[in-house]
Design an enzyme around this catalytic site. Structure first.
Site, PDB file in Angstrom:
ATOM      1  N   HIS A   1      23.209   7.608   5.723  1.00  0.00           N
ATOM      2  CA  HIS A   1      23.564   8.905   5.417  1.00  0.00           C
ATOM      3  C   HIS A   1      24.313   9.312   6.615  1.00  0.00           C
ATOM      4  O   HIS A   1      23.737   9.228   7.793  1.00  0.00           O
ATOM      5  CB  HIS A   1      22.241   9.831   5.263  1.00  0.00           C
ATOM      6  CG  HIS A   1      21.508   9.379   4.110  1.00  0.00           C
ATOM      7  ND1 HIS A   1      21.690  10.067   2.978  1.00  0.00           N
ATOM      8  CD2 HIS A   1      20.575   8.678   3.924  1.00  0.00           C
ATOM      9  CE1 HIS A   1      20.819   9.697   1.802  1.00  0.00           C
ATOM     10  NE2 HIS A   1      20.134   8.763   2.519  1.00  0.00           N
TER      11      HIS A   1
ATOM     12  N   GLY B   1      11.520   8.095   2.363  1.00  0.00           N
ATOM     13  CA  GLY B   1      12.174   8.856   1.331  1.00  0.00           C
ATOM     14  C   GLY B   1      13.285   7.944   0.793  1.00  0.00           C
ATOM     15  O   GLY B   1      14.100   8.898   0.003  1.00  0.00           O
ATOM     16  N   GLN B   2      13.183   6.875   0.625  1.00  0.00           N
ATOM     17  CA  GLN B   2      14.345   5.997   0.097  1.00  0.00           C
ATOM     18  C   GLN B   2      14.294   5.939  -1.369  1.00  0.00           C
ATOM     19  O   GLN B   2      13.002   5.977  -1.986  1.00  0.00           O
ATOM     20  CB  GLN B   2      14.236   4.468   0.516  1.00  0.00           C
ATOM     21  CG  GLN B   2      15.561   3.677  -0.256  1.00  0.00           C
ATOM     22  CD  GLN B   2      15.574   2.408   0.486  1.00  0.00           C
ATOM     23  OE1 GLN B   2      14.567   1.926   1.182  1.00  0.00           O
ATOM     24  NE2 GLN B   2      16.692   1.459   0.304  1.00  0.00           N
TER      25      GLN B   2
ATOM     26  N   HIS C   1      21.989   2.038   2.630  1.00  0.00           N
ATOM     27  CA  HIS C   1      22.783   3.099   2.804  1.00  0.00           C
ATOM     28  C   HIS C   1      22.751   3.918   3.998  1.00  0.00           C
ATOM     29  O   HIS C   1      21.552   3.993   4.405  1.00  0.00           O
ATOM     30  CB  HIS C   1      23.127   3.941   1.631  1.00  0.00           C
ATOM     31  CG  HIS C   1      21.961   4.553   0.993  1.00  0.00           C
ATOM     32  ND1 HIS C   1      21.131   3.947   0.342  1.00  0.00           N
ATOM     33  CD2 HIS C   1      21.376   5.865   1.481  1.00  0.00           C
ATOM     34  CE1 HIS C   1      20.068   4.800   0.122  1.00  0.00           C
ATOM     35  NE2 HIS C   1      20.099   5.640   0.595  1.00  0.00           N
TER      36      HIS C   1
ATOM     37  N   ASN D   1      16.977   5.717   5.427  1.00  0.00           N
ATOM     38  CA  ASN D   1      15.591   5.931   4.911  1.00  0.00           C
ATOM     39  C   ASN D   1      15.103   4.482   4.342  1.00  0.00           C
ATOM     40  O   ASN D   1      15.991   3.681   3.690  1.00  0.00           O
ATOM     41  CB  ASN D   1      15.490   6.878   3.637  1.00  0.00           C
ATOM     42  CG  ASN D   1      15.969   8.344   3.999  1.00  0.00           C
ATOM     43  OD1 ASN D   1      15.660   8.614   5.208  1.00  0.00           O
ATOM     44  ND2 ASN D   1      16.638   8.939   3.243  1.00  0.00           N
TER      45      ASN D   1
ATOM     46  N   ASP E   1      28.156  12.085  -0.897  1.00  0.00           N
ATOM     47  CA  ASP E   1      27.107  12.074  -1.576  1.00  0.00           C
ATOM     48  C   ASP E   1      27.145  12.935  -2.852  1.00  0.00           C
ATOM     49  O   ASP E   1      27.411  13.981  -2.718  1.00  0.00           O
ATOM     50  CB  ASP E   1      25.568  12.448  -0.772  1.00  0.00           C
ATOM     51  CG  ASP E   1      24.334  12.211  -1.148  1.00  0.00           C
ATOM     52  OD1 ASP E   1      23.594  11.159  -0.918  1.00  0.00           O
ATOM     53  OD2 ASP E   1      23.826  12.757  -2.408  1.00  0.00           O
ATOM     54  N   ILE E   2      26.217  12.572  -4.059  1.00  0.00           N
ATOM     55  CA  ILE E   2      26.449  13.499  -5.203  1.00  0.00           C
ATOM     56  C   ILE E   2      25.733  14.928  -5.141  1.00  0.00           C
ATOM     57  O   ILE E   2      25.853  15.704  -5.761  1.00  0.00           O
ATOM     58  CB  ILE E   2      26.034  12.626  -6.285  1.00  0.00           C
ATOM     59  CG1 ILE E   2      26.587  13.036  -7.658  1.00  0.00           C
ATOM     60  CG2 ILE E   2      24.506  12.513  -6.430  1.00  0.00           C
ATOM     61  CD1 ILE E   2      26.407  12.408  -8.902  1.00  0.00           C
TER      62      ILE E   2
END
Ligand code: AMP
Length: 113
Positions: free
Chosen positions: A101, A92-93, A99, A86, A29-30
């Site tokens: 997490h 909270g998407q 995806h 999410n 994740d960035i």
């Protein structure tokens, strides 16, 4: 197609790849929310978990096996980890390409915020 994760899946945008096969890509994740924060995505575009159908069951099972493999390969399986999806606004998407997490490297809080 303007989906950022589709572009990452096609290699049009670079990512810090952790795992890849024909159907799935995993990358860091960035903006990590834990010492280890990896995203596992299907290469096929699904906006949310709600677009999954019966025929996608094998793909989703495979994604969990990829999470299992990453946890073992990166040696955080025994300490533990968390897998989160999410969905839509209240979930909270923010990126509308399905995806998973994968969080590890610290004690996770419960309940999640
Ligand atoms: P969510 O809020 O569940 O939709 O999560 C989207 C996640 O994608 C967030 O944790 C972002 O930090 C992450 N993200 C967004 N753009 C990128 C990118 N280009 N490379 C890696 N992770 C990204």
């Amino acid at each position: 197609m303007s989906c950022i994760f589709c572009k990452i899946a096609k290699g049009e945008i670079t990512s810090q790849k952790v795992y890849e096969d024909e159907h799935v890509l995993a990358f860091h994740d960035i903006a990590p929310q834990a010492p280890i924060h990896i995203l596992i995505i299907p290469k096929k575009h699904y906006a949310t978990i709600l677009e999954l159908e019966e025929k996608d069951k094998d793909l989703i099972g495979h994604i969990f096996m990829v999470a299992n493999k990453i946890a073992r390969d990166m040696q955080f399986h025994e300490q533990g980890f968390r897998v989160v999806v999410n969905c839509n606004r209240n979930g909270g998407q923010t990126v509308f390409h399905l995806h998973f997490h994968l969080f590890a490297g610290r004690l996770m809080h419960w309940p999640p915020g």
